[in-house]
Design an enzyme around this catalytic site. Sequence first.
Site, short mmCIF file in Angstrom:
data_model
loop_
_atom_site.label_atom_id
_atom_site.label_comp_id
_atom_site.label_asym_id
_atom_site.label_seq_id
_atom_site.Cartn_x
_atom_site.Cartn_y
_atom_site.Cartn_z
N PRO A 62 17.83 67.66 -67.54
CA PRO A 62 18.79 67.68 -68.65
C PRO A 62 18.56 68.83 -69.62
O PRO A 62 19.45 69.20 -70.37
CB PRO A 62 18.55 66.34 -69.36
CG PRO A 62 17.81 65.48 -68.38
CD PRO A 62 17.07 66.40 -67.47
N ASP A 111 39.99 79.88 -56.64
CA ASP A 111 39.74 78.61 -57.33
C ASP A 111 40.23 78.66 -58.76
O ASP A 111 40.23 79.69 -59.40
CB ASP A 111 38.24 78.29 -57.37
CG ASP A 111 37.74 77.77 -56.04
OD1 ASP A 111 38.58 77.39 -55.20
OD2 ASP A 111 36.52 77.76 -55.85
N GLU A 114 10.87 59.85 -66.72
CA GLU A 114 11.27 60.48 -68.00
C GLU A 114 11.22 62.00 -67.92
O GLU A 114 11.81 62.68 -68.75
CB GLU A 114 10.37 60.00 -69.14
CG GLU A 114 10.40 58.49 -69.36
CD GLU A 114 11.81 57.94 -69.41
OE1 GLU A 114 12.55 58.33 -70.32
OE2 GLU A 114 12.17 57.14 -68.52
N ARG A 128 30.36 75.80 -50.67
CA ARG A 128 31.73 76.24 -50.42
C ARG A 128 31.96 77.71 -50.80
O ARG A 128 33.00 78.27 -50.48
CB ARG A 128 32.74 75.31 -51.09
CG ARG A 128 32.56 75.11 -52.55
CD ARG A 128 33.50 74.05 -53.09
NE ARG A 128 34.90 74.42 -52.91
CZ ARG A 128 35.50 75.41 -53.53
NH1 ARG A 128 34.83 76.17 -54.39
NH2 ARG A 128 36.77 75.68 -53.31
C1 9D3 Z 1 15.55 58.15 -70.83
C2 9D3 Z 1 14.96 59.53 -70.81
N1 9D3 Z 1 15.84 60.53 -71.36
C3 9D3 Z 1 15.92 60.58 -72.78
C4 9D3 Z 1 17.38 60.53 -73.18
C5 9D3 Z 1 15.44 61.82 -70.85
C6 9D3 Z 1 15.90 61.94 -69.45
C7 9D3 Z 1 14.99 62.17 -68.45
C8 9D3 Z 1 15.43 62.25 -67.14
C9 9D3 Z 1 17.22 61.78 -69.16
C10 9D3 Z 1 17.66 61.87 -67.84
C11 9D3 Z 1 16.76 62.09 -66.86
C12 9D3 Z 1 17.22 62.18 -65.45
N2 9D3 Z 1 18.23 63.23 -65.31
C13 9D3 Z 1 18.02 64.33 -64.60
O1 9D3 Z 1 16.98 64.46 -63.99
C14 9D3 Z 1 19.02 65.36 -64.62
C15 9D3 Z 1 20.26 65.46 -65.30
C16 9D3 Z 1 20.96 64.58 -66.18
O2 9D3 Z 1 20.54 63.46 -66.50
N3 9D3 Z 1 22.14 65.00 -66.71
C17 9D3 Z 1 22.68 66.21 -66.40
N4 9D3 Z 1 22.08 67.07 -65.58
C18 9D3 Z 1 20.88 66.68 -65.06
S1 9D3 Z 1 19.98 67.62 -64.03
C19 9D3 Z 1 18.79 66.50 -63.89
#
Ligand code: 9D3
Length: 264
Positions: free
Chosen positions: A88, A168, A115, A153
């Site tokens: 994220p 696209d 996490e 793609r």
């Molecule tokens: C509950 C933990 N979170 C705090 C809000 C942090 C968190 C850690 C791991 C939130 C999501 C994740 C798992 N998500 C991903 O590994 C992830 C992701 C996403 O959640 N949203 C958008 N792109 C991506 S890329 C990897």
Amino acid sequence: MRVEVFTLFPEVFEPYLSLSIMARARQKGLLEVRLHNIRDWATDRHKTVDDEPYGGGGGMVMKPEPIFAAVEAVLGRPPQVPVILLTPQGRPFTQEVAWELAQQPHLALIAGRYEGVDERVRQHLVTDEISIGDYVLTGGELPALVVLDAVTRLLPGVLGDPDAPRKDSFSDGLLEHPHYTRPAVFRGWKVPEVLLSGHHAEIARWRRREALRRTWERRPDLLARASLTEEDRAFLAQLEAARRASESDPSAAASSPTPEEPAA
Ligand code: 9D3
């Protein structure tokens, strides 16, 4: 292109990679995806891949050793290919990033769980971090599939029409015009007359205008970066004028340029 995917859930990838365009790209040898289960590199008898965070607090963190061991076993030490962590906190994934990745002959994707991953993975193994958007998922597996799908793609030879990816919606920076297929009338709802007319120039003009209208209505942020002709700008100015008119006099809404068909 070859993609090494490191994950705790390789079985999630198999069905999607076996469908449609991804399957065809693999059959044609244009895409090779190798799935690696990070847990296979855990060394204790419980195959532990996570642990409690130093400093306390909730949740678990992915341990560095199995991730380093997996990536280095497959790619060498240090890896000579981009190693991308789906997280994220990564840079936003866009069509432009997809084009960039599609130029690489060999890539590694790491899908995290829990996490997060130990910071030393980011600092000393990962070369790039990507997020697919501002919403919370439970892991990096779906984001890794999203990246794989968008990149596949774009690989030369994957789509029947080699110009398709450049045509696209996002390539000219606009949303797409509406699409219709048979029947010409469905439950009394008609396909716009111009599309049945056979006038190719008129159809192209209608489609361009509808693409501009949609982008203006739904994603005005995209218009700033779109490549627009003078005619495009004139049409957008017309839309703006109609909006201003309907804001000061709601009964003026009916005089907006090429209004929607009235409901049947
Ligand atoms: C509950 C933990 N979170 C705090 C809000 C942090 C968190 C850690 C791991 C939130 C999501 C994740 C798992 N998500 C991903 O590994 C992830 C992701 C996403 O959640 N949203 C958008 N792109 C991506 S890329 C990897």
